[in-house]
Design an enzyme around this catalytic site. Sequence first.
Site, PDB file in Angstrom:
ATOM      1  N   ASP A  12       0.844  -1.203   0.000  1.00 56.58           N
ATOM      2  CA  ASP A  12       0.000   0.000   0.000  1.00 56.58           C
ATOM      3  C   ASP A  12       0.876   1.249   0.000  1.00 56.58           C
ATOM      4  OD1 ASP A  12      -2.334   1.472   0.063  1.00 56.58           O
ATOM      5  OD2 ASP A  12      -2.683   1.207   2.209  1.00 56.58           O
ATOM      6  N   HIS A  29       2.733   3.340  -9.010  1.00 54.56           N
ATOM      7  CA  HIS A  29       2.597   1.896  -9.245  1.00 54.56           C
ATOM      8  C   HIS A  29       3.847   1.336  -9.928  1.00 54.56           C
ATOM      9  CE1 HIS A  29      -1.357   1.922  -7.659  1.00 54.56           C
ATOM     10  NE2 HIS A  29      -1.925   2.595  -8.664  1.00 54.56           N
ATOM     11  N   LEU A 123      11.855 -20.016  -4.376  1.00 53.85           N
ATOM     12  CA  LEU A 123      10.761 -19.303  -3.682  1.00 53.85           C
ATOM     13  C   LEU A 123       9.512 -19.355  -4.554  1.00 53.85           C
ATOM     14  CD1 LEU A 123      10.825 -15.902  -1.877  1.00 53.85           C
ATOM     15  CD2 LEU A 123       9.281 -16.167  -3.808  1.00 53.85           C
TER      16      LEU A 123
END
Length: 227
Positions: A12, A29, A123
């Site tokens: 956020d 963004h 991962l």
Amino acid sequence: MSSLVHLAIIMDGNGRWAKKRNLPRAVGHLEGLKSLKKVLVGSINEGIKYLSLYCFSTENWKRPKEEVDYLMALFSNKIYGEIKTYNKLGVQIRFLGKRDGLPQKALDALDRAVEETKSNTALTLQLAINYGGQDEIARAVNKLISEGCKEVTPELIRSKFDNPDIPAADFIVRSAGEERLSNFLLFDSAYSELGFYDKLWPDWDEAMIKTVKEDYLKRERRFGGLL
Ligand code: FPP
């Protein structure tokens, strides 16, 4: 003390980061995407096995069309575009969310990324896109109903999630100061530790993951039992 196997992040603050600089939200963004890459590398360095990132919620469609279109273009162009990097790092991509409503181009990019990284083991990066925790539970229950199930259990519901093999998040953290889950991982967060950090998402980097891991390792987890 349990180790940090699965870290989940509510990314956020992209908008606020851009606003502070008098830049369009889209730039925030794009900066957020740079942080995503740094955090991914940091997570591998810290030995984290699963990283879940909240990229777009089932509620984010309420944003202005221009911003939604920009984010959809990022998902369509930047996920598959990074496939070489993911393969080099040993990152396996998984998609978490509702397919309905997402542009075909984004779905194709995600499907290809999932397919072409499926053997990687360093991962697992779970990208939550068009994801809502309530929707995840409803979709799972609907699958059970369509199979003729007459009575659900928590285990049965979880078995119908998009990625039931991925364990529940140990630590769910949120950037940019607000302290809520915003419909993220509602079912699996039952015993997750929660952490809230003021730093805006575009300011996150590898070092921040070290801090997050250190904070997690100070927590005492009892899962409803006694020590
Ligand atoms: C929240 O910040 C952030 C989002 C809704 C988008 C997160 C997306 C990315 C970081 C890009 C991911 C890209 C790929 C290719 C996976 P906000 O806009 O709500 O910030 P604000 O609260 O300050 O307005």
